[in-house]
Design a protein around this motif. Sequence first.
Motif, PDB file in Angstrom:
ATOM      1  N   SER A  69       0.819  -1.215   0.000  1.00  0.00           N
ATOM      2  CA  SER A  69       0.000   0.000   0.000  1.00  0.00           C
ATOM      3  C   SER A  69       0.847   1.257   0.000  1.00  0.00           C
ATOM      4  O   SER A  69       0.385   2.322  -0.424  1.00  0.00           O
ATOM      5  N   GLN A  70       2.090   1.183   0.483  1.00  0.00           N
ATOM      6  CA  GLN A  70       2.965   2.352   0.478  1.00  0.00           C
ATOM      7  C   GLN A  70       3.485   2.667  -0.916  1.00  0.00           C
ATOM      8  O   GLN A  70       3.705   3.834  -1.256  1.00  0.00           O
ATOM      9  N   ASP A  71       3.701   1.642  -1.735  1.00  0.00           N
ATOM     10  CA  ASP A  71       4.341   1.840  -3.035  1.00  0.00           C
ATOM     11  C   ASP A  71       3.386   1.852  -4.220  1.00  0.00           C
ATOM     12  O   ASP A  71       3.714   2.411  -5.272  1.00  0.00           O
ATOM     13  N   LEU A  72       2.220   1.258  -4.088  1.00  0.00           N
ATOM     14  CA  LEU A  72       1.333   1.145  -5.240  1.00  0.00           C
ATOM     15  C   LEU A  72       0.929   2.496  -5.832  1.00  0.00           C
ATOM     16  O   LEU A  72       0.895   2.638  -7.060  1.00  0.00           O
ATOM     17  N   PRO A  73       0.620   3.525  -5.025  1.00  0.00           N
ATOM     18  CA  PRO A  73       0.253   4.807  -5.638  1.00  0.00           C
ATOM     19  C   PRO A  73       1.371   5.415  -6.484  1.00  0.00           C
ATOM     20  O   PRO A  73       1.120   5.897  -7.594  1.00  0.00           O
ATOM     21  N   CYS A  74       2.622   5.399  -5.992  1.00  0.00           N
ATOM     22  CA  CYS A  74       3.698   6.009  -6.771  1.00  0.00           C
ATOM     23  C   CYS A  74       4.082   5.138  -7.969  1.00  0.00           C
ATOM     24  O   CYS A  74       4.530   5.661  -8.996  1.00  0.00           O
ATOM     25  N   LEU A  75       3.898   3.821  -7.869  1.00  0.00           N
ATOM     26  CA  LEU A  75       4.129   2.966  -9.035  1.00  0.00           C
ATOM     27  C   LEU A  75       3.070   3.224 -10.107  1.00  0.00           C
ATOM     28  O   LEU A  75       3.372   3.242 -11.304  1.00  0.00           O
ATOM     29  N   ALA A  76       1.832   3.456  -9.681  1.00  0.00           N
ATOM     30  CA  ALA A  76       0.772   3.747 -10.643  1.00  0.00           C
ATOM     31  C   ALA A  76       1.054   5.047 -11.394  1.00  0.00           C
ATOM     32  O   ALA A  76       0.718   5.171 -12.576  1.00  0.00           O
ATOM     33  N   GLU A  77       1.682   6.007 -10.729  1.00  0.00           N
ATOM     34  CA  GLU A  77       2.002   7.281 -11.378  1.00  0.00           C
ATOM     35  C   GLU A  77       2.929   7.096 -12.574  1.00  0.00           C
ATOM     36  O   GLU A  77       2.897   7.899 -13.514  1.00  0.00           O
ATOM     37  N   VAL A  78       3.762   6.055 -12.552  1.00  0.00           N
ATOM     38  CA  VAL A  78       4.682   5.821 -13.675  1.00  0.00           C
ATOM     39  C   VAL A  78       4.187   4.702 -14.586  1.00  0.00           C
ATOM     40  O   VAL A  78       4.929   4.220 -15.442  1.00  0.00           O
ATOM     41  N   GLY A  79       2.941   4.278 -14.389  1.00  0.00           N
ATOM     42  CA  GLY A  79       2.338   3.315 -15.311  1.00  0.00           C
ATOM     43  C   GLY A  79       2.449   1.868 -14.920  1.00  0.00           C
ATOM     44  O   GLY A  79       2.210   0.979 -15.751  1.00  0.00           O
ATOM     45  N   LEU A  80       2.786   1.577 -13.662  1.00  0.00           N
ATOM     46  CA  LEU A  80       2.924   0.194 -13.203  1.00  0.00           C
ATOM     47  C   LEU A  80       1.758  -0.143 -12.272  1.00  0.00           C
ATOM     48  O   LEU A  80       1.660   0.396 -11.166  1.00  0.00           O
ATOM     49  N   ARG A  81       0.880  -1.050 -12.716  1.00  0.00           N
ATOM     50  CA  ARG A  81      -0.303  -1.422 -11.936  1.00  0.00           C
ATOM     51  C   ARG A  81      -0.450  -2.940 -11.940  1.00  0.00           C
ATOM     52  O   ARG A  81      -0.621  -3.547 -12.994  1.00  0.00           O
ATOM     53  N   PRO A  82      -0.406  -3.558 -10.773  1.00  0.00           N
ATOM     54  CA  PRO A  82      -0.479  -5.034 -10.736  1.00  0.00           C
ATOM     55  C   PRO A  82      -1.873  -5.548 -11.031  1.00  0.00           C
ATOM     56  O   PRO A  82      -2.875  -4.883 -10.761  1.00  0.00           O
ATOM     57  N   ARG A  83      -1.941  -6.724 -11.596  1.00  0.00           N
ATOM     58  CA  ARG A  83      -3.209  -7.460 -11.729  1.00  0.00           C
ATOM     59  C   ARG A  83      -3.313  -8.520 -10.653  1.00  0.00           C
ATOM     60  O   ARG A  83      -4.397  -8.906 -10.242  1.00  0.00           O
ATOM     61  N   ARG A  84      -2.159  -9.008 -10.186  1.00  0.00           N
ATOM     62  CA  ARG A  84      -2.084  -9.946  -9.055  1.00  0.00           C
ATOM     63  C   ARG A  84      -0.880  -9.539  -8.221  1.00  0.00           C
ATOM     64  O   ARG A  84       0.121  -9.065  -8.755  1.00  0.00           O
ATOM     65  N   LEU A  85      -0.977  -9.705  -6.910  1.00  0.00           N
ATOM     66  CA  LEU A  85       0.189  -9.390  -6.084  1.00  0.00           C
ATOM     67  C   LEU A  85       0.230 -10.256  -4.844  1.00  0.00           C
ATOM     68  O   LEU A  85      -0.757 -10.888  -4.456  1.00  0.00           O
ATOM     69  N   PHE A  86       1.393 -10.253  -4.233  1.00  0.00           N
ATOM     70  CA  PHE A  86       1.630 -10.928  -2.947  1.00  0.00           C
ATOM     71  C   PHE A  86       2.376  -9.920  -2.090  1.00  0.00           C
ATOM     72  O   PHE A  86       3.464  -9.469  -2.451  1.00  0.00           O
ATOM     73  N   ASP A  87       1.780  -9.538  -0.969  1.00  0.00           N
ATOM     74  CA  ASP A  87       2.382  -8.550  -0.066  1.00  0.00           C
ATOM     75  C   ASP A  87       3.028  -9.302   1.088  1.00  0.00           C
ATOM     76  O   ASP A  87       2.343  -9.914   1.910  1.00  0.00           O
ATOM     77  N   THR A  88       4.357  -9.261   1.158  1.00  0.00           N
ATOM     78  CA  THR A  88       5.057 -10.048   2.182  1.00  0.00           C
ATOM     79  C   THR A  88       4.837  -9.498   3.585  1.00  0.00           C
ATOM     80  O   THR A  88       4.817 -10.262   4.548  1.00  0.00           O
ATOM     81  N   GLU A  89       4.650  -8.190   3.729  1.00  0.00           N
ATOM     82  CA  GLU A  89       4.364  -7.664   5.071  1.00  0.00           C
ATOM     83  C   GLU A  89       2.988  -8.119   5.540  1.00  0.00           C
ATOM     84  O   GLU A  89       2.826  -8.597   6.674  1.00  0.00           O
ATOM     85  N   LEU A  90       1.988  -7.961   4.695  1.00  0.00           N
ATOM     86  CA  LEU A  90       0.638  -8.379   5.056  1.00  0.00           C
ATOM     87  C   LEU A  90       0.580  -9.886   5.294  1.00  0.00           C
ATOM     88  O   LEU A  90      -0.087 -10.350   6.227  1.00  0.00           O
TER      89      LEU A  90
END
Length: 446
Positions: free
Chosen positions: A133-154
Amino acid sequence: MTDEPPLRRRAAESRSGDASHNPSSAQPEPADAGNEPTGDGPELLTAPREGTPQPVATADELAEVVARFAAGSGPVALDAERASGYRYSQRAYLVQLRRAGAGTALIDPLPLSDLTPLDEVIGEAEWVLHAASQDLPCLAEVGLRPRRLFDTELAGRLAGFERVGLAALTEQLLGFSLEKHHSAADWSNRPLPESWLTYAALDVELLVDLRDALDAELARQGKSEWAAEEFAALVRTGARPPRVRAEPWRRTSGIHRVRGARAQARVRSMWYARDQIAARRDAAPGRVLPDSAIVAAAELDPKDERTLLTLPGFGGRSVRRLARTWLAALDDARNLPDDALPVAPVVEGPPPPHRWAERDPVAAARLVRCREVVLRISGAHQLPAENLIAPDSIRRLAWVPPEEITETTVAETLRGFGAREWQIGLLAADLTNALSGPDATLTATE
């Protein structure tokens, strides 16, 4: 799952001469990287297995990375470095990726602000992030959006680990330790020091191995479906920018000491003056003027530069140069008519819990019973209470329960608050009993 062998087996293979997993452009493995733990404690990992790559900063270099990652296989480890505490924006200043068969890449998003060509080749893969959740917004700004993910902290939280930082989980599950002394660095600096680049590359070095270890632990505990629901929710909502608050100045640290509407107007006026300067400079607001200085000025209301500059927080040269700006903001607040002064905000939802007993004792008793349910069930399943259900959802449910309290209506209410099906399945029956009254029999949700 990744096609790349686990870290410790890869280290052994590389020592025996098998380096087939490295990309053709990879450097030789450093002598101190990828070593087996000695048995005396976690092994400190000081360099990436293929060496520290230089940041990709041109279209041609990006095209080469896109080709490498298209040819790779398995999950893609990602991370992003921001400049929180230094810059006004929360943009990414470095993007790190690693994939089996592709190695590690560091991408500088300043000259390469559009990474959609990379997204097109890795978009269908599972992305592995830590604290996504910390990185997804700034990654989306440069055009990177996951369709599936695994969050190791969560995943670590759901599996019941007390320490869920990347370094802590890596030590516990993989036997390797990571240095984290550059985590609060100003990543907007250019050029980035070599030691920072090494740190950034190591942040994705072990992510897929950690993902596999956590995935196995979740499966052992019967929590794989829970994690899948949580990860799917992150994919749906994680790239959204943070919600803009109606009155962000009210979050000024120390504002609780400022008494009276006129004094609060001074906080508001100075906060917005600072925010405009911070946005123009792309500097963190606290580096323009600390919150403590705003509160001190709001309390004293200085009317001249000499008095202003004696206050705590106004001693720095850059702050002194803006003295007229701060005095003008104070003048604006001083000249406001009474009907333009701040008024107490309308609180959406239930009041603070410490006021429930006097406002609605019956609701206060419901909240106590509902919280007891959450604590009992979270303890039984060894996961944090806040990951079992959002605390605000429990407060809203207890303050205004469904008109007809049944397991179905409670489940629908929780679903409306955004609860996932696994959470509803664990909680709905016992929360229904808790809402019905103190004499209701709780079911044993074990």
